[in-house]
Design a protein around this motif. Structure first.
Motif, PDB file in Angstrom:
ATOM      1  N   ARG A  11       0.840  -1.212   0.000  1.00  0.00           N
ATOM      2  CA  ARG A  11       0.000   0.000   0.000  1.00  0.00           C
ATOM      3  C   ARG A  11       0.866   1.250   0.000  1.00  0.00           C
ATOM      4  O   ARG A  11       0.546   2.232  -0.676  1.00  0.00           O
ATOM      5  CB  ARG A  11      -0.930   0.009   1.208  1.00  0.00           C
ATOM      6  CG  ARG A  11      -2.167  -0.835   1.011  1.00  0.00           C
ATOM      7  CD  ARG A  11      -3.041  -0.906   2.223  1.00  0.00           C
ATOM      8  NE  ARG A  11      -3.348   0.394   2.793  1.00  0.00           N
ATOM      9  CZ  ARG A  11      -4.163   0.565   3.824  1.00  0.00           C
ATOM     10  NH1 ARG A  11      -4.760  -0.469   4.389  1.00  0.00           N
ATOM     11  NH2 ARG A  11      -4.399   1.762   4.304  1.00  0.00           N
ATOM     12  N   SER A  66      -6.834   9.830  -0.875  1.00  0.00           N
ATOM     13  CA  SER A  66      -6.729   8.817   0.181  1.00  0.00           C
ATOM     14  C   SER A  66      -5.756   7.708  -0.197  1.00  0.00           C
ATOM     15  O   SER A  66      -5.024   7.205   0.663  1.00  0.00           O
ATOM     16  CB  SER A  66      -8.102   8.220   0.482  1.00  0.00           C
ATOM     17  OG  SER A  66      -8.945   9.207   1.046  1.00  0.00           O
ATOM     18  N   LEU A  67      -5.721   7.339  -1.467  1.00  0.00           N
ATOM     19  CA  LEU A  67      -4.751   6.332  -1.918  1.00  0.00           C
ATOM     20  C   LEU A  67      -3.331   6.863  -1.774  1.00  0.00           C
ATOM     21  O   LEU A  67      -2.436   6.148  -1.313  1.00  0.00           O
ATOM     22  CB  LEU A  67      -5.019   5.927  -3.368  1.00  0.00           C
ATOM     23  CG  LEU A  67      -6.276   5.117  -3.623  1.00  0.00           C
ATOM     24  CD1 LEU A  67      -6.483   4.930  -5.121  1.00  0.00           C
ATOM     25  CD2 LEU A  67      -6.225   3.769  -2.911  1.00  0.00           C
ATOM     26  N   TYR A 125     -10.834  10.014  -3.249  1.00  0.00           N
ATOM     27  CA  TYR A 125     -10.345   8.631  -3.215  1.00  0.00           C
ATOM     28  C   TYR A 125      -8.886   8.589  -3.665  1.00  0.00           C
ATOM     29  O   TYR A 125      -8.060   7.913  -3.049  1.00  0.00           O
ATOM     30  CB  TYR A 125     -11.221   7.739  -4.098  1.00  0.00           C
ATOM     31  CG  TYR A 125     -10.839   6.280  -4.060  1.00  0.00           C
ATOM     32  CD1 TYR A 125     -10.925   5.562  -2.884  1.00  0.00           C
ATOM     33  CD2 TYR A 125     -10.400   5.627  -5.206  1.00  0.00           C
ATOM     34  CE1 TYR A 125     -10.576   4.221  -2.840  1.00  0.00           C
ATOM     35  CE2 TYR A 125     -10.053   4.288  -5.170  1.00  0.00           C
ATOM     36  CZ  TYR A 125     -10.146   3.596  -3.989  1.00  0.00           C
ATOM     37  OH  TYR A 125      -9.794   2.279  -3.945  1.00  0.00           O
ATOM     38  N   TYR A 162      -6.537   4.254   2.182  1.00  0.00           N
ATOM     39  CA  TYR A 162      -7.295   3.126   1.630  1.00  0.00           C
ATOM     40  C   TYR A 162      -6.376   2.217   0.832  1.00  0.00           C
ATOM     41  O   TYR A 162      -5.339   2.659   0.341  1.00  0.00           O
ATOM     42  CB  TYR A 162      -8.399   3.604   0.673  1.00  0.00           C
ATOM     43  CG  TYR A 162      -9.482   4.430   1.287  1.00  0.00           C
ATOM     44  CD1 TYR A 162     -10.086   4.069   2.488  1.00  0.00           C
ATOM     45  CD2 TYR A 162      -9.931   5.573   0.656  1.00  0.00           C
ATOM     46  CE1 TYR A 162     -11.094   4.839   3.039  1.00  0.00           C
ATOM     47  CE2 TYR A 162     -10.950   6.353   1.194  1.00  0.00           C
ATOM     48  CZ  TYR A 162     -11.517   5.971   2.389  1.00  0.00           C
ATOM     49  OH  TYR A 162     -12.517   6.729   2.931  1.00  0.00           O
ATOM     50  N   SER A 163      -6.810   0.982   0.686  1.00  0.00           N
ATOM     51  CA  SER A 163      -6.128   0.086  -0.248  1.00  0.00           C
ATOM     52  C   SER A 163      -6.972   0.042  -1.526  1.00  0.00           C
ATOM     53  O   SER A 163      -8.181   0.236  -1.485  1.00  0.00           O
ATOM     54  CB  SER A 163      -5.957  -1.310   0.341  1.00  0.00           C
ATOM     55  OG  SER A 163      -7.183  -1.832   0.765  1.00  0.00           O
TER      56      SER A 163
END
Length: 76
Positions: free
Chosen positions: A4, A38-39, A35, A44-45
């Motif tokens: 990640r 967030s990545l 999103y 998040y994954s």
């Protein structure tokens, strides 16, 4: 680095290299900008399908997003 963390590092680096904003990358990959953010922050994954969409939007192979960087520099 976890996978990640590798994805987050490479995603941000490739986006910056191409001079893209998170919003533009998100638009090209048909994802929400928050999103993508967030990545990049390793919140998040991503599914393999999302990795593929991001790679296509960046015009790179999906494997490029998952390659461990040769440098030990971590994300800031």
């Amino acid at each position: 680095m976890t996978i990640r963390e590798v994805l987050a590092f490479n995603l941000k680096a490739l986006r910056h290299e191409q001079g893209l904003s998170q919003e533009e990358l998100a638009h090209r990959a048909e994802l929400d900008r928050t999103y993508v953010s967030s990545l990049e922050r390793n919140v998040y994954s991503a599914s393999i399908d999302v990795v593929e969409r991001l790679a296509n939007a960046l015009n790179v192979d999906a494997s490029d997003l998952l390659k461990r960087p040769k440098t030990k520099k971590m994300m800031s």
